[in-house]
Design a protein around this motif. Structure first.
Motif, PDB file in Angstrom:
ATOM      1  N   CYS A  88       0.841  -1.189   0.000  1.00  0.00           N
ATOM      2  CA  CYS A  88       0.000   0.000   0.000  1.00  0.00           C
ATOM      3  C   CYS A  88       0.885   1.252   0.000  1.00  0.00           C
ATOM      4  O   CYS A  88       1.796   1.377   0.807  1.00  0.00           O
ATOM      5  CB  CYS A  88      -0.901  -0.002   1.229  1.00  0.00           C
ATOM      6  N   CYS A  91      -0.258   3.353   3.630  1.00  0.00           N
ATOM      7  CA  CYS A  91       0.066   2.861   4.982  1.00  0.00           C
ATOM      8  C   CYS A  91       1.242   1.887   5.002  1.00  0.00           C
ATOM      9  O   CYS A  91       1.713   1.514   6.073  1.00  0.00           O
ATOM     10  CB  CYS A  91      -1.159   2.235   5.640  1.00  0.00           C
ATOM     11  N   CYS A 128      -6.189  -0.877  -0.877  1.00  0.00           N
ATOM     12  CA  CYS A 128      -5.714  -1.450   0.380  1.00  0.00           C
ATOM     13  C   CYS A 128      -6.907  -1.748   1.291  1.00  0.00           C
ATOM     14  O   CYS A 128      -7.665  -0.838   1.626  1.00  0.00           O
ATOM     15  CB  CYS A 128      -4.751  -0.481   1.060  1.00  0.00           C
ATOM     16  N   CYS A 131      -6.636   0.616   4.645  1.00  0.00           N
ATOM     17  CA  CYS A 131      -6.820   2.066   4.698  1.00  0.00           C
ATOM     18  C   CYS A 131      -7.442   2.643   3.425  1.00  0.00           C
ATOM     19  O   CYS A 131      -7.703   3.841   3.346  1.00  0.00           O
ATOM     20  CB  CYS A 131      -5.476   2.759   4.974  1.00  0.00           C
ATOM     21  N   GLY A 133      -5.996   2.962   0.602  1.00  0.00           N
ATOM     22  CA  GLY A 133      -4.968   3.614  -0.210  1.00  0.00           C
ATOM     23  C   GLY A 133      -4.693   2.881  -1.518  1.00  0.00           C
ATOM     24  O   GLY A 133      -5.125   1.748  -1.721  1.00  0.00           O
TER      25      GLY A 133
HETATM   26 ZN   LIG Z   1      -3.073   0.952   3.317  1.00  0.00          ZN
END
Ligand SMILES: [Zn+2]
Length: 491
Positions: A88, A91, A128, A131, A133
């Protein structure tokens, strides 16, 4: 039972727990406690006795863990022993890309090239899971642990990701030592290391683990198994590749019906039967064992067929605890090519050939997991491990009923005699009921108690872990009594 319950129990009674707990543990690494190390050594000893000491065809070796880098070039590990990963961008969390695509999109991309998986992720905008992302490019990640040997950077080497290759590279020498008999096998047990992306499920997927492996070599032109008649009628819960393709479930079948016509077929059937017998002999519940043939896209390209022995966990479902792979002549041919040395064997008529190999490969930790899972019992009164005396951490515990009036002296004397033959434990502290419970929890099959009657007639009580029944036996007959009951104990 779920795996978490078993993990908590194992930590509590001193079987296994996360390494360096005081520093927060280290993912994929476990330490074994005073009870666990006994169980582990016992399992390994039973395995070695079963397959090395009791089989004329097999000899053992103990290879190096840090291994010449060329071994892993020849074996294909440097080039192919990898997973596909993506990280990711927000994160920093890393994922196995194929697992992620399967979980999120329900598409099976196992074994597909990284670029193809990357395209699928971009096209479907997979993000992700943690999160939301954006995910970075899908890349290959080699699972071998690298290490530098020698000063100033030295030579890049690897911790062995399997014990098997150490057997293959030693084939020419051990074949000579075995006085050129065929078929014959080489066994090895010991640590192996894989830098797993997401170690999980307690002892099931680890970064440091132990294997028990055999490479069994044979001549494809002379592949009859002398034990075939003993094993061909044996039944297991079986699942062939064809049955899986038709969407069928495992069912009781003859082991012989699991394996199609192929070189070494009789030996393959022998190894499946012998493997299931081994698991049952150390207390794995036969009702939770099945043998599943791997599907063509699961196995290595050179494999002529692979059968997994699987164990059914309530929460994880069927999971592999041993793989039995027909590796053809791949490994020996590769080492012959890369080393320039001969890996050929000679027939009685003088003709030469590269032997084929069947590889039964057990995980020590997975065997123990299946064993403990089968043995764990909990009721209103107590928790106990119904484990076989030959793998139990202690066979006998010896107690004086109270720690006074001369009872400890008698008990110690009996304890000292027993421990010359069996693993024994002595305890004189606290309430007798609690002492029994503690032994039940770690699976000690028999508890011997010296009480006031012992002073009168020299008898002691022997308590059975599973039934909690007690009987009185003369103290001079205790060792013979244990010997008899250990021999006749059945799961
Ligand atoms: Zn992430």
């Amino acid at each position: 039972m779920d795996i978490k319950t078993l993990a908590d129990f194992c930590a509590k009674v001193g079987i296994a727990f996360p390494t360096a707990e005081i520093y927060g543990g280290f993912s994929g690494f476990y330490d074994w406690g005073p009870v666990g190390v006994e169980i582990k050594n016992n399992v390994k000893r039973v395995w070695w006795r079963t397959f090395v000491h009791q089989m004329d065809e097999i000899v053992g070796i103990d290879g190096s863990i840090v291994t010449h880098p060329d071994v892993w070039k020849a074996s294909g590990h440097v080039e192919h022993f990898h997973d596909v990963v993506t990280r990711c961008k927000k994160c920093g969390r890393a994922y196995r890309a194929d697992k992620l695509v399967l979980e999120v999109l329900g598409i099976n991309v196992e074994g597909k090239p990284a670029e193809e998986i990357d395209t699928i992720i971009r096209k479907n905008n997979v993000r992700c899971p943690s999160c939301g992302g954006e995910l970075g490019p899908v890349e290959y990640f080699n699972l071998m642990f690298e290490t530098k040997v020698g000063p100033y950077g030295g030579v890049t080497s690897y911790l062995r990701p399997e014990t098997a290759q150490l057997i293959f590279v030693n084939f020419p020498r051990v074949y000579l030592l075995a006085r050129k008999r065929m078929p014959f096998g080489i066994a090895q047990m010991g640590k192996a290391y894989r830098n797993e992306i997401s170690p999980r499920n307690f002892l099931f997927r680890l970064r440091e683990f132990e294997q028990m492996e055999i490479e069994f070599f044979f001549d494809p032109k002379d592949d009859a198994c002398p034990y075939y008649n003993e094993v061909k009628g044996k039944k297991v819960l079986g699942l062939t590749a064809e049955m899986q393709e038709r969407g069928e479930k495992e069912r009781p079948m003859r082991i012989a019906d699991l394996v199609p016509e192929m070189p070494g077929r009789e030996w393959m059937i022998f190894w499946i039967a012998k493997s299931v017998d081994f698991f049952v002999s150390v207390g794995v519940d036969p009702k939770r064992i099945r043998v599943r043939e791997q599907l063509p896209d699961e196995r290595a390209h050179y494999s002529m067929g692979t059968w997994d022995v699987e164990f059914r966990f309530d929460d994880l479902g069927w999971q592999e605890i041993e793989g039995i792979a027909h590796r053809g002549t791949y490994d020996l041919s590769r080492h012959q090519e890369f080393s320039g040395k001969s890996f050929e064997a000679v027939r009685p008529d003088g003709s030469k050939f590269i032997p084929m190999v069947i590889e039964p490969s057990w995980g020590v930790e997975r065997t123990i997991l299946a064993m403990l899972y089968s043995a764990y019992r909990k009721d209103e009164k107590r928790t106990y491990l119904r484990i076989h005396p030959q793998v139990a951490p202690y066979v006998v515990a010896v107690f004086p009923l109270v720690s006074k009036d001369g009872l400890p002296e008698i008990a110690r004397e009996i304890y000292k005699e027993i421990r010359t033959e069996f693993r024994a434990f002595y305890d004189e502290k606290g309430n007798i009921g609690k002492r029994y419970r503690r032994q039940d929890e770690i699976g000690t099959p028999f508890c011997i108690t010296v009480d006031y009657q012992t002073r009168e007639d020299e008898t002691v009580t022997i308590r059975d872990r599973d039934t909690m029944q007690q009987e009185r036996v003369h103290k001079d007959e205790v060792v013979a009594w244990i010997r008899e009951h250990v021999k006749n104990w059945r799961v």
